[in-house]
Design an enzyme around this catalytic site. Structure first.
Site, PDB file in Angstrom:
ATOM      1  N   LYS A  43      39.230  14.329   3.631  1.00  0.00           N
ATOM      2  CA  LYS A  43      40.309  14.410   4.325  1.00  0.00           C
ATOM      3  C   LYS A  43      40.286  13.570   5.526  1.00  0.00           C
ATOM      4  O   LYS A  43      41.691  13.223   6.232  1.00  0.00           O
ATOM      5  CB  LYS A  43      40.697  15.903   4.677  1.00  0.00           C
ATOM      6  N   ASP A 102      28.432   7.799   9.135  1.00  0.00           N
ATOM      7  CA  ASP A 102      27.377   8.590   9.993  1.00  0.00           C
ATOM      8  C   ASP A 102      26.095   8.437   9.395  1.00  0.00           C
ATOM      9  O   ASP A 102      25.448   7.439   9.875  1.00  0.00           O
ATOM     10  CB  ASP A 102      27.957  10.185   9.922  1.00  0.00           C
ATOM     11  N   ARG A 164      42.461  17.555  13.502  1.00  0.00           N
ATOM     12  CA  ARG A 164      42.702  16.595  12.732  1.00  0.00           C
ATOM     13  C   ARG A 164      44.007  15.884  13.427  1.00  0.00           C
ATOM     14  O   ARG A 164      44.086  14.596  13.188  1.00  0.00           O
ATOM     15  CB  ARG A 164      42.828  16.679  11.303  1.00  0.00           C
TER      16      ARG A 164
HETATM   17  C1  PRP Z   1      32.980  12.821   6.876  1.00  0.00           C
HETATM   18  C2  PRP Z   1      33.690  11.295   6.901  1.00  0.00           C
HETATM   19  C3  PRP Z   1      32.750  10.582   5.741  1.00  0.00           C
HETATM   20  C4  PRP Z   1      31.492  11.247   5.967  1.00  0.00           C
HETATM   21  C5  PRP Z   1      30.594  10.313   6.688  1.00  0.00           C
HETATM   22  O1  PRP Z   1      33.607  13.528   5.660  1.00  0.00           O
HETATM   23  O2  PRP Z   1      34.888  11.650   6.520  1.00  0.00           O
HETATM   24  O3  PRP Z   1      33.356  10.596   4.758  1.00  0.00           O
HETATM   25  O4  PRP Z   1      31.674  12.402   6.509  1.00  0.00           O
HETATM   26  O5  PRP Z   1      29.028  10.774   6.797  1.00  0.00           O
HETATM   27  P1  PRP Z   1      27.988  10.270   6.263  1.00  0.00           P
HETATM   28  O6  PRP Z   1      27.863   8.940   6.457  1.00  0.00           O
HETATM   29  O7  PRP Z   1      26.844  10.957   6.803  1.00  0.00           O
HETATM   30  O8  PRP Z   1      27.978  10.609   4.802  1.00  0.00           O
HETATM   31  P2  PRP Z   1      33.494  15.150   5.545  1.00  0.00           P
HETATM   32  O9  PRP Z   1      32.282  15.488   4.599  1.00  0.00           O
HETATM   33  O10 PRP Z   1      33.059  15.739   6.947  1.00  0.00           O
HETATM   34  O11 PRP Z   1      34.727  15.438   5.009  1.00  0.00           O
HETATM   35  P3  PRP Z   1      36.243  15.248   5.687  1.00  0.00           P
HETATM   36  O12 PRP Z   1      36.523  13.979   5.644  1.00  0.00           O
HETATM   37  O13 PRP Z   1      37.151  16.217   4.871  1.00  0.00           O
HETATM   38  O14 PRP Z   1      36.223  16.020   7.057  1.00  0.00           O
END
Ligand code: PRP
Length: 179
Positions: A43, A102, A164
């Site tokens: 999301k 990340d 958000r």
């Molecule tokens: C977050 C973000 C990226 C991912 C990056 O998604 O939207 O897609 O983490 O992290 P990484 O580089 O450590 O893989 P999240 O899983 O928090 O879901 P969301 O987007 O629904 O908040």
């Protein structure tokens, strides 16, 4: 007015808008005369995706999927595809829009996902990059902001599904997530 759960604004709505405009121009140059499929990884990327696609003067299909690497806490897990695309990416130029890179695991998972499905090319546009957190080698093709290792919320980023819809990106107060 800053949300009371936030310590400070790291990136203002105006700064975001300027970078989104520049990213849109970059996409306009790169995809002129093409018909890519722009993929929003829900999301977190939802807000950025809508602004970015409106800033890009391109003819693009919009599609949505979800890969989750975190639950409602902050412990990283294995990225998992939880919602699939509506359309096929076989033979298509894909623009993947991410809110944040990340650890890099999600990007690695998604680049592999598109390659396995026969995408012609994959271009990743990320709003934020946290290079200090990287555990696998991976990066976006275009990044709007490089940020330090803060707990950030707003403009799509959440903590336990809140914040958000804040128009800026802010550092969350420690007492909020350390409860
Ligand atoms: C977050 C973000 C990226 C991912 C990056 O998604 O939207 O897609 O983490 O992290 P990484 O580089 O450590 O893989 P999240 O899983 O928090 O879901 P969301 O987007 O629904 O908040």
């Amino acid at each position: 007015m800053i949300h009371p759960d936030c310590e400070r604004i790291l990136i203002s709505a105006e700064e975001i808008a300027a970078k989104v405009r520049a990213a849109g121009e970059w996409l306009t140059e790169k995809f002129r005369g093409k018909f890519p499929v722009a993929v929003c990884n829900l999301k977190g990327s939802g807000v950025f995706f809508c602004d970015l696609l409106r800033a890009a003067q391109i003819d693009a299909e919009m599609d949505f999927m979800a890969v989750s690497s975190y639950g409602s806490d902050t412990v990283p897990g294995r990225p998992k595809i939880t919602r699939h695309l509506f359309s096929s990416v076989a033979g298509r130029d894909v623009i993947l829009v991410e809110d944040i890179v990340d650890t890099g695991r999600t990007l690695v998972t998604l680049r592999r996902f598109f390659a396995e499905r026969g995408a012609k090319s994959v271009t990743v546009v990320a709003l934020l990059d946290k290079p200090s957190r990287r555990v696998v080698e991976s990066c976006a093709d275009y990044t709007c902001f490089e940020v330090g290792d803060y707990f950030l919320v707003g403009y799509g980023l959440d903590y336990a599904e809140r914040y958000r819809n804040l128009p800026y990106i802010a550092v969350l107060k420690e007492n909020v997530y350390a409860k």
